[in-house]
Motif scaffolding. Structure first.
Motif, mmCIF file in Angstrom:
data_model
loop_
_atom_site.group_PDB
_atom_site.id
_atom_site.type_symbol
_atom_site.label_atom_id
_atom_site.label_comp_id
_atom_site.label_asym_id
_atom_site.label_seq_id
_atom_site.Cartn_x
_atom_site.Cartn_y
_atom_site.Cartn_z
ATOM 1 N N SER A 194 0.848 -1.219 0.157
ATOM 2 C CA SER A 194 -0.139 -0.069 -0.012
ATOM 3 C C SER A 194 1.022 1.072 -0.049
ATOM 4 O O SER A 194 1.932 1.468 0.918
ATOM 5 N N ARG A 206 -9.674 7.466 -0.341
ATOM 6 C CA ARG A 206 -10.814 7.247 0.466
ATOM 7 C C ARG A 206 -12.094 7.960 0.160
ATOM 8 O O ARG A 206 -13.270 7.304 -0.260
ATOM 9 N N ARG A 210 -10.908 4.563 -4.150
ATOM 10 C CA ARG A 210 -9.900 3.928 -4.699
ATOM 11 C C ARG A 210 -9.284 3.260 -3.720
ATOM 12 O O ARG A 210 -8.855 3.722 -2.523
ATOM 13 N N HIS A 211 -8.302 2.124 -4.101
ATOM 14 C CA HIS A 211 -7.636 1.262 -3.068
ATOM 15 C C HIS A 211 -6.193 1.925 -3.232
ATOM 16 O O HIS A 211 -5.797 2.828 -4.066
ATOM 17 N N SER A 212 -5.343 1.388 -2.667
ATOM 18 C CA SER A 212 -3.874 2.066 -2.231
ATOM 19 C C SER A 212 -2.824 1.200 -2.929
ATOM 20 O O SER A 212 -1.712 1.596 -2.424
ATOM 21 N N TYR A 241 -2.662 -6.727 -8.473
ATOM 22 C CA TYR A 241 -2.876 -5.348 -8.675
ATOM 23 C C TYR A 241 -2.114 -4.857 -9.995
ATOM 24 O O TYR A 241 -2.341 -3.664 -10.256
#
Ligand code: BEZ
Ligand code: FE
Length: 288
Positions: A194, A206, A210-212, A241
């Motif tokens: 991350s 957040r 979106r994811h990190s 990912y």
């Protein structure tokens, strides 16, 4: 005197900057920036609260920066701006290894090692990885004496500069290619990880759902006399990912294939236990 209105303000501001900025490139950049910035403010009809929130956001981004943390680079990365700058400055030519983002965790002055040395100062993975390859010119001729600055997360998913329990320069090193253009180093297979989310960039992720995560990768900066320096990564094949990198920096040509090896000859040569992960990845530089 003229009164400033929604309808004439942009034109007046552009005229002021356009007529007074002497340097032609700076004039082009500042007037284009102002044109787009004014258009954006008008387009969304920014409220005063929103404008102040934006000011406080940029203030917090700056306050998060120090010699180990660069929140503005991170912001540029998650907005896709770093990769846009990369694409404009390093268009795909079909020759030479493709470039990608530098990221915020590069530290200059990493230790210089003999080819084949290990960059592990604190080991987290059970098994080590041998990474090797050749640096060549566009005709495939080896480039001797090329300098490879490499860095990556340890197998706990952190860079040394993020983790106080790690020795300095863990998973960083500088290598030089031999007469045949070959490089080799021992490391741990990197993990997906991350990007930092404890600052304004995390708030943005957040707020936009979106994811990190970034797919596992090893960073390289490769330089040699007479060639364009190359800033790139080698990603790990199969990483979950690869299709959703938080910073939009994956390129299919940069995916490396790790194999599980029990090659006793290689293990003896590099003084590593079997089995080990093995990555072979050649790099191409373009003449400057
Ligand atoms: C990295 O690869 O280290 C990185 C790149 C962009 C943003 C955050 C981390
Ligand atoms: Fe990275």
């Amino acid at each position: 005197m003229r009164d400033f209105t929604i309808d004439n303000l942009t034109e007046i501001v552009l005229e002021e900057y356009g007529s007074k900025t002497n340097d032609p490139r700076f004039r082009q950049i500042i007037t284009s920036l102002l044109k787009h910035l004014h258009a954006f403010v008008k387009d969304v009809e920014l409220t005063e609260e929103e404008w102040f929130k934006a000011i406080m956001y940029l203030t917090a981004t700056g306050q998060m920066c120090d010699d180990k943390r660069q929140e503005f680079i991170l912001l540029s990365d998650v907005l896709g701006v770093s990769m846009l700058v990369d694409a404009i400055n390093h268009p795909k030519s079909g020759k030479g290894t493709e470039s990608t983002v530098l990221g915020p965790f590069y530290v200059s002055g990493a230790p210089e090692y003999e080819n084949g040395a290990s960059i592990i100062k604190k080991q987290y993975a059970e098994q080590v990885a041998l990474v090797q390859g050749k640096v060549t010119d566009p005709d495939g001729n080896p480039i001797a004496g090329a300098r490879l600055d490499v860095w990556q997360t340890a197998a706990n998913g952190s860079y040394d500069v993020q983790d106080q329990t790690m020795p300095e320069n863990n998973m960083r090193g500088v290598f030089t290619t031999d007469e045949g253009g070959n490089y080799a180093f021992v490391t741990e297979k990197p993990l997906s990880y991350s990007i930092p989310t404890d600052g304004p960039v995390g708030e943005l992720l957040r707020g936009t759902s979106r994811h990190s995560m970034r797919p596992a990768h090893i960073h390289f900066i490769i330089s040699a006399d007479g060639y364009e320096p190359l800033t790139t990564h080698v990603f790990s094949d199969g990483d979950e990912y690869l299709d959703s990198d938080a910073v939009f920096a994956t390129k299919s040509s940069l995916i490396g294939h790790y194999t599980e090896s029990e090659d006793a000859g290689l293990a003896a040569r590099y003084n590593i236990p079997v089995p080990f992960s093995h990555l072979q990845f050649d790099m191409g530089l373009m003449p400057s």
